[in-house]
Design an enzyme around this catalytic site. Structure first.
Site, short mmCIF file in Angstrom:
data_model
loop_
_atom_site.label_atom_id
_atom_site.label_comp_id
_atom_site.label_asym_id
_atom_site.label_seq_id
_atom_site.Cartn_x
_atom_site.Cartn_y
_atom_site.Cartn_z
CG ASP A 191 0.80 -16.68 8.24
OD1 ASP A 191 -0.29 -16.06 8.23
OD2 ASP A 191 1.85 -16.23 7.76
CB ALA A 192 0.96 -22.05 12.41
CD GLU A 193 -5.91 -22.80 14.32
OE1 GLU A 193 -7.07 -23.19 14.44
OE2 GLU A 193 -4.92 -23.47 14.68
CG LEU B 155 -18.48 1.80 -24.66
CD1 LEU B 155 -19.24 2.11 -23.38
CD2 LEU B 155 -19.42 1.23 -25.71
CE LYS C 65 -15.51 5.26 -19.59
NZ LYS C 65 -14.28 5.08 -18.80
#
EC number: 6.5.1.2
Length: 687
Positions: free
Chosen positions: A34-36, A84, A119
């Protein structure tokens, strides 16, 4: 940094951040700690601030900004987003084709040109572009009014899926265009997202459609940004006359503007080609990368569409064909008893794995012994299985012609398979129960019930985490949840990782533990009806909990109410009153409630409207709603003084019928009960 080097560095940073997003959120294989990741994002933000000319519409820094929204604003669609009509047989498709030909006055033998497409099972949205730039987006809602989810739509496809919402259109777009399509989760992305949720100790989604709808309607756009949604376009509308002659030309233009369109779309000349396409797609439906439950058939000629027009709810130029539920034969390996929070033993059927509706299924539950006997299910039987509603595995029936004589009826154990306590079936009851007061399985079930979304809504606290807490001896009742040390949460979220993942792995348990502590903190503020439901008082479901909360107005009054006072509550009979009184007078239960209050849990009575179309009324919901979930609809009714019941009777005041409404709708008609469609229901909520 030299100005000449800035463009190359910005491209490099954008590419690295996109690759990290795709690896983490789609492939479930983190590339960066996370820090990088934060360092790279901050560098890109600073670079773009110094050189504004380098900012691109699809830069990770431009996904969205600002704090989470507190609510969604209403948006009125310029042209209604009609649903529809559904057909389920060749005869009904032939009737549709004949009706189109009759309304157009076509001579016998002249085929109608159609565009056919799978669909998609997602959430319909509308995007508005002005001078090629994405300016706003909304959900379908009730077809007339939708919800403004612009911030969330900006981040759809931001994880490298190449199926996102373009921020700027390519080519030569018109001054204003409204693009409609489906937000959905592809199967591989759905499975990766669920793996990530389980790894974080959170409950996985039941199916891609629920996940897509829930993700797009998050008040915090950052939650949406972390999930790999995709967008597939299928319609374009201009304020004036269309420059296109056919729908197919529209699809080609959408692709030229940079939208993903469905590669399985085809043009058909006449009904015979439509039926052939339907048959091919039915064979291939589970091989497709997304969920589909049918095909959509649209008249291709746009002038013909204008002549055909629309009925009150559906266009006359299009129809959806829905596939019948898929059933497969398999052999039962064993039947065993699962122990729930109230001690009830539920028969569980394990069978040879089969692929149903695109998923491998190997287990289903039977409600009780009576159902098992009624269906004549034996251990070792060959059976037909399906996924009810394309979601819940269900044993349909046995195949007695394949029996060998070795099959045996299942017998409930005399002792609890978890704690060894005596198992009993009381006279007049349909279920067997474990009598063990300290049964670990019951405690795990009670914790999961307490934490579920409709109770105290402790996000992330599922069965595995609850079992871990019980095994460690950390939790013996609900109140103990609020005293679990942070380190224990970290241990529960920890799991072995590959060496190359070490940077991300070190941070994951701590972040997950922080999220759990935050979820517990949020749960301290709750409503009285949620709190009463969470306690798991016998015979007190959501409806009774809401009724008790409205009648007494405070927790102390509920806890001190005697049987006579309880019997005076609407829809609380003598048996339920006795159960509630017995529970509230049990010293251990009172201690748990006192400890919950001491831990800061504050159940507050809700202000209920005394007037309005729902006040004092009994309402039944049936079928699916496109504007909100069943739980949300129930909460809206109860907030307005209504009561939601699970069955239709002469005492029912209103039945709200959504898509694919079933037997409850038929019973309401037979009893003459008032029926409201979704559009009328939404209107009543606004009164």
């Amino acid at each position: 940094m030299k100005k000449a080097d800035a463009p190359a560095r910005a491209r490099e940073l954008r590419d690295r951040i996109r690759a990290a997003d795709h690896a983490y959120y789609v492939l479930d294989q983190p590339l960066l700690a996370d820090a990088e990741y934060d360092r790279l994002m901050h560098e890109l933000q600073a670079l773009e601030a110094d050189h504004p000319e380098l900012v691109t519409a699809d830069s990770p820094t431009q996904r969205v900004s600002g704090a989470p929204s507190e609510r969604f604003e209403r948006v009125v669609h310029r042209e209604p987003m009609l649903s529809l009509g559904n057909v389920q047989s060749d005869d009904e498709l032939q009737e549709f084709d004949a009706r189109v030909r009759r309304l157009l006055g076509l001579p016998d033998g002249e085929p109608v040109g159609y565009v056919v497409e799978p669909k998609l099972d997602g959430l319909a949205v509308e995007l508005v572009y002005r001078d090629g730039a994405f300016t706003s987006g909304s959900t379908r809602g009730d077809g007339v009014n939708g919800e403004d989810v612009t911030a969330n739509l900006r981040v759809v496809g931001g994880l490298g899926a190449n199926r996102g919402v373009p921020h700027a259109l390519e080519g030569r777009p018109p001054p204003r265009v409204e693009v409609r399509g489906e937000v959905l989760l592809f199967k591989e992305h759905f499975e990766a997202m669920n793996r990530q949720l389980v790894r974080a100790g959170e409950a996985p989604f039941a199916n891609p459609r629920n996940a897509a709808a829930g993700t797009l309607r998050q008040l915090d756009w950052r939650v949406t940004a972390r999930r790999p949604l995709s967008f597939i376009a299928y319609e374009a509308l201009l304020p004036g006359d269309d420059p296109w002659r056919t729908h197919w030309e529209k699809l080609e233009e959408l692709a030229a503007w940079g939208f993903e369109t469905n590669a399985e779309n085809r043009r058909c000349r006449g009904l015979a080609e439509v039926l052939a396409y339907r048959d091919r797609m039915a064979e291939r439906r589970f091989e497709l990368p997304y969920d589909t439950d049918g095909i959509v058939v649209k008249v291709d000629d746009l002038d013909w569409r204008r002549r055909l027009g629309a009925a009150s709810k559906f266009p006359r130029w299009a129809v959806a064909f829905k596939y019948p539920p898929q059933e497969e034969a398999t052999r039962i390996r064993r039947i065993w008893a699962s122990v729930g929070r109230t001690g009830v033993l539920t028969p569980v059927v394990d069978f040879d794995p089969v692929r149903l509706s695109g998923a491998m299924v190997a287990r289903a539950t039977l409600h009780n012994e009576d159902e098992m006997r009624r269906k004549d299910i034996l251990e070792g039987d060959w059976v037909l299985v399906r996924r009810a509603g394309e979601v819940i595995p269900e044993v349909v029936k046995p195949l007695p012609e394949r029996r060998t004589g070795a099959e045996q009826p299942f017998r409930f154990p005399a002792e609890c398979p978890v704690c060894g306590a005596r198992v009993v079936r009381e006279e007049g009851e349909k279920v067997y129960r474990c009598t063990g007061a300290a049964c670990p399985a019951q405690l795990v079930g009670r914790l999961c019930h307490f934490a579920q979304r409709r109770a105290l809504d402790i996000e992330g606290l599922g069965e595995k985490l609850a079992a871990g807490l019980v095994e460690r001896g950390q939790v013996k009742d609900f109140a103990d949840l609020y005293a679990v040390p942070f380190e224990v949460w970290q241990q529960l979220f920890s799991r072995p990782r590959k060496e190359q993942d070490a940077g991300a792995a070190r941070e994951l348990p701590e972040k997950s533990a922080q999220n759990m502590v935050a979820a517990l903190e949020r749960s301290r503020k709750t409503t009285l009806r949620r709190f009463l439901f969470a306690l798991g008082i016998p015979q007190v479901g959501e409806a009774t909990a809401a009724t008790l909360a409205r009648h007494f107005g405070g927790l102390a009054r509920v806890m001190d109410a005697d049987e006579e006072a309880l019997k005076g509550v609407r829809d609380v009979g003598p048996e339920t009153a006795a159960e509630i009184r017995a529970w509230t007078q049990e010293p251990q239960n009172r201690r748990v409630v006192e400890r919950l209050l001491a831990a800061g849990v504050t159940p507050e009575a809700e202000v209920v409207e005394a007037r309005g179309p729902f006040a004092g009324k009994t309402v039944v919901l049936t079928g699916g709603l496109s504007t909100m979930s069943r739980d949300d609809a129930k909460a809206e009714i109860e907030r307005r003084g209504g009561r939601v019941s699970g069955s239709v009777s002469r005492k029912t005041d209103l039945v709200v019928a959504g898509e694919d409404a079933g037997s409850k709708l038929e019973k309401a008609r037979s009893l003459g009960v008032r029926i409201a469609g979704e559009e009328e229901f939404v209107r009543l909520l606004k009164e």
